[in-house]
Design an enzyme around this catalytic site. Structure first.
Site, mmCIF file in Angstrom:
data_model
loop_
_atom_site.group_PDB
_atom_site.id
_atom_site.type_symbol
_atom_site.label_atom_id
_atom_site.label_comp_id
_atom_site.label_asym_id
_atom_site.label_seq_id
_atom_site.Cartn_x
_atom_site.Cartn_y
_atom_site.Cartn_z
ATOM 1 N N ASP A 381 13.957 1.954 14.249
ATOM 2 C CA ASP A 381 14.137 0.916 15.254
ATOM 3 C C ASP A 381 13.939 -0.427 14.558
ATOM 4 O O ASP A 381 13.323 -0.493 13.484
ATOM 5 C CB ASP A 381 13.096 1.128 16.363
ATOM 6 C CG ASP A 381 13.140 0.039 17.406
ATOM 7 O OD1 ASP A 381 14.248 -0.319 17.834
ATOM 8 O OD2 ASP A 381 12.068 -0.471 17.772
ATOM 9 N N ASP A 580 8.541 2.066 17.828
ATOM 10 C CA ASP A 580 7.254 1.628 18.372
ATOM 11 C C ASP A 580 7.245 1.447 19.879
ATOM 12 O O ASP A 580 6.210 1.110 20.452
ATOM 13 C CB ASP A 580 6.833 0.308 17.720
ATOM 14 C CG ASP A 580 7.610 -0.878 18.283
ATOM 15 O OD1 ASP A 580 8.822 -0.722 18.549
ATOM 16 O OD2 ASP A 580 7.004 -1.947 18.462
ATOM 17 N N ASP A 584 11.955 4.206 22.476
ATOM 18 C CA ASP A 584 12.144 5.118 21.346
ATOM 19 C C ASP A 584 11.635 6.530 21.637
ATOM 20 O O ASP A 584 11.877 7.447 20.856
ATOM 21 C CB ASP A 584 11.407 4.586 20.111
ATOM 22 C CG ASP A 584 11.905 3.208 19.683
ATOM 23 O OD1 ASP A 584 13.134 3.036 19.628
ATOM 24 O OD2 ASP A 584 11.067 2.321 19.434
#
Length: 694
Positions: A381, A580, A584
């Site tokens: 990410d 995080d 996700d």
């Protein structure tokens, strides 16, 4: 453990014997009843186990107790351990025999039962044993083996159940994000607070500043900025106006909105994320499958050898043939007792996880350690993983006749009245430079495109190109620099003073200082790197270009990330996902290994199998080295455990008796079992020197 086992009520799995878990836990779920039960059994009986162990190891050196008394004390103390503390194990042992699903519980139940029953017979009727089986004034008993195996197994189960409970904790944290109530607007215009479960599609709802959006829908009236980072991964609040979609559980930061509910209940995005996480976690193939297969054949072989030994000695052995038959078959079972086999992987895992924690890496379970070494593809990410996850001032520039410092001072003076994260970054930079800020007058937010106000008697406009066009301000001279900054991933705001362009300020989400070195280390380790982020394509590609990442996916939603993981897995790739945020979570759960940033959300950390405490991607390379060393260590430990069995079982069965007259008494069998356990522990401790520094 076995996703194909589905029941409509609590119970135990008929294949592996583990307690069944709810498919989707509720918010109210507390500690696992099985964990509470095993914890109570462990602590209540641990003192008895320790006393029995002390008596067995050193009791003959104490003059206060004779051999017979020690034996009866061991019997009295070990009986509640075996009869009560191990009761769940024997229930699973019986189930494994009844269903033919031989597993570790078959080994544990057989080993504990054999050691205990043999010892009871030796205590109650010692006269049936030949003199060669007497030592320190008594026939050797193995109450300590039975009790210690039970206590060690309980401890291992407690550690495993605690790790398993984190899976449910992740889903419960997601569920807790959902608002409990909504403010519904009746047909007559009056308002009422209702439970979210009572909201229907088409209902008009009011969302006040600071409240969470109650469900998915569209804005009907009002303007505001909504923080969607927990769902989309977008680091900046998103401007919302009439017709714009809003997502349940996101945070309304400033203005008041009237929305129309579009999706409710299980159809909302948050509910879908919860379901995705639950499905992905259940769909993982259990790592224990190979061990179960090995255990099945191992148990079958040991039981077969024990039966064969019993009848061979009983029918063809010297007198007293049937006593020898009992003793040798019990010796087979005791030397094959799964103490070392049970310790082989847990000891490696316990040492490795402790070592990894010292290096800033937290593993959730053994499966993560075993899988991480096989990973060949890493999806990362952007926001909060590659970058800091919060806006920071980038630069200021002045138009003709204006200095950059004055542009920053005026912009910061105006932004003092704004709560927007971009404004906070500008104000913080001006204060750090020691600029003298003026009081803003008649401050006004311009519907997500900027702000207006007066500073020192001058009219100021600060915002994007749309605001400048609305105010008729020509910013043509600043556009080339603005486009260049946007191409580098920055957000640009123009400043106009009295209707004329004065300059621009740029704010960006900075890349973590450790990220470039971390990515280079991962490339050298042979990993394929892919970025997947909820941010726009321009920003995503700018950050990827700066970091040398070739494969980029921008503007992706939670489902898209999970689908990307699944697509790569179908190509035969072993995929790790690093992120995080809550957005996700589905991909973290779907990946072969989910890697969460310790600086991120609790949901990401409890869904991921690996957490990097400092949010430093260099921890992934450290974690892989620890994974490789740990799996090698586990294989060595299993080799030790099986080696002792391979050497000891034939001797215990009496194969050397015809040629050398050698028999392996249960006492020596227990010693061999202890040596195998000691070897396993000593080998596992070597892992303390593996890995790297945080």
């Amino acid at each position: 453990m076995h996703p194909e086992i589905i029941r409509d009520a609590p119970g135990t799995c008929p294949k592996c014997g583990m307690a069944l878990e709810p498919m989707v836990p509720s918010v109210e779920d507390e500690e696992s009843p099985e964990l509470a039960d095993f914890t109570r059994r462990f602590w209540v009986t641990l003192p008895a186990t320790l006393v029995v162990l002390a008596l067995a190891m050193a009791g003959h050196r104490w003059g206060a107790l004779d051999a017979a008394t020690r034996t009866w004390i061991e019997l009295a103390l070990s009986t509640p351990v075996v009869a009560w503390a191990a009761a769940p194990f024997f229930a699973r042992w019986a189930t494994s025999l009844r269903t033919g699903q031989l597993n570790m519980w078959t080994l544990i139940g057989t080993g504990v039962g054999a050691a205990y029953l043999y010892s009871v017979v030796a205590t109650v009727a010692p006269g049936i044993f030949p003199p060669s089986f007497r030592e320190h004034g008594r026939v050797g008993v193995y109450f300590e083996a039975a009790a210690v195996i039970v206590s060690l197994t309980l401890l291992g189960q407690m550690l495993e159940l605690r790790a398993r409970s984190q899976t449910s904790a992740a889903i419960r944290a997601l569920l807790r994000l959902a608002p409990k109530t909504a403010r519904r607007i009746r047909a007559d215009g009056s308002e009422e607070d209702v439970e979210v479960s009572q909201v229907h599609v088409g209902d008009r709802l009011r969302v006040r500043p600071g409240e969470n959006v109650p469900t998915d829908g569209r804005v009907e009236q009002g303007h505001s900025s909504v923080d969607e980072s927990m769902i989309t991964g977008e680091s900046l609040p998103v401007a919302k106006g009439p017709g714009d979609p809003v997502i349940g559980a996101t945070l309304n930061t400033s203005g008041s909105l009237v929305m129309v509910a579009g999706k409710v209940g299980a159809d909302t995005m948050l509910s879908q994320i919860v379901q995705l996480v639950a499905n992905a976690q259940r769909s993982r193939a259990p790592m224990q499958r190979m061990a179960d297969v090995v255990s099945y054949w191992f148990v079958l072989a040991v039981l077969s050898i024990a039966v064969l030994t019993f009848f061979a000695w009983g029918l063809f052995g010297p007198e007293p043939a049937w006593v020898y038959a009992v003793l040798n078959s019990v010796a087979v079972l005791i030397i094959a007792c799964p103490c070392a086999l049970g310790l082989a992987t847990p000891m490696s895992i316990m040492v490795a996880t402790g070592r990894a924690a010292g290096a800033g890496v937290l593993f959730r379970d053994a499966e993560a350690i075993e899988n991480l070494r096989k990973v060949d593809t890493l999806i990362v990410d952007k926001t909060g993983t590659l970058t800091e996850g919060r806006p920071a001032f980038r630069t200021a520039a002045g138009a003709a006749g204006w200095e950059a410092g004055e542009v920053l001072r005026l912009a910061a003076s105006l932004d003092q009245g704004s709560e927007h994260p971009l404004a906070a970054a500008i104000v913080n930079e001006a204060r750090e430079r020691g600029l003298a800020l003026s009081e803003a007058e008649s401050f006004e937010s311009a519907s997500g495109i900027g702000v207006r106000g007066r500073v020192a008697g001058k009219a100021l406009d600060l915002g994007n190109h749309a605001l400048m066009a609305e105010e008729g301000v020509d910013v043509g001279g600043l556009l080339p620099q603005a486009e260049s900054l946007r191409a580098e991933g920055a957000s640009v705001m123009f400043l106009a003073v009295e209707g004329r362009a004065a300059g621009l300020v740029a704010v960006a989400d900075p890349v973590k200082a450790s990220t470039p070195a971390a990515l280079e280390e991962l490339r050298q380790a042979g990993l394929r790197l892919i970025m997947a982020t909820g941010d726009g394509e321009t920003t995503a590609r700018a950050v990827a270009r700066a970091l040398g990442i070739d494969e980029v996916h921008g503007e992706v939603r939670p489902q898209d990330k999970a689908d990307l993981v699944a697509a790569l897995q179908q190509q035969g790739r072993r995929v790790a996902m690093a992120g995080d945020g809550i957005n996700d979570a589905p991909a973290l759960a779907r990946a072969d290994v989910g890697i969460a940033m310790g600086t991120g959300t609790d949901v990401a950390m409890s869904t991921g199998q690996v957490t990097l405490v400092k949010g430093d991607l260099r921890g992934i390379a450290r974690a892989r080295r620890i994974s490789q060393a740990t799996v090698a260590n586990m294989k060595q430990n299993l080799g030790f455990a099986f080696l002792y069995n391979a050497l000891g079982v034939p001797v215990a069965a009496g194969l050397l008796y015809p040629s050398f007259g050698l028999l392996l008494s249960p006492m020596i069998a227990a010693l061999a079992m202890s040596l195998s356990s000691a070897s396993v522990v000593a080998n596992a401790l070597r892992l303390r020197r593996v890995g790297g520094h945080a």
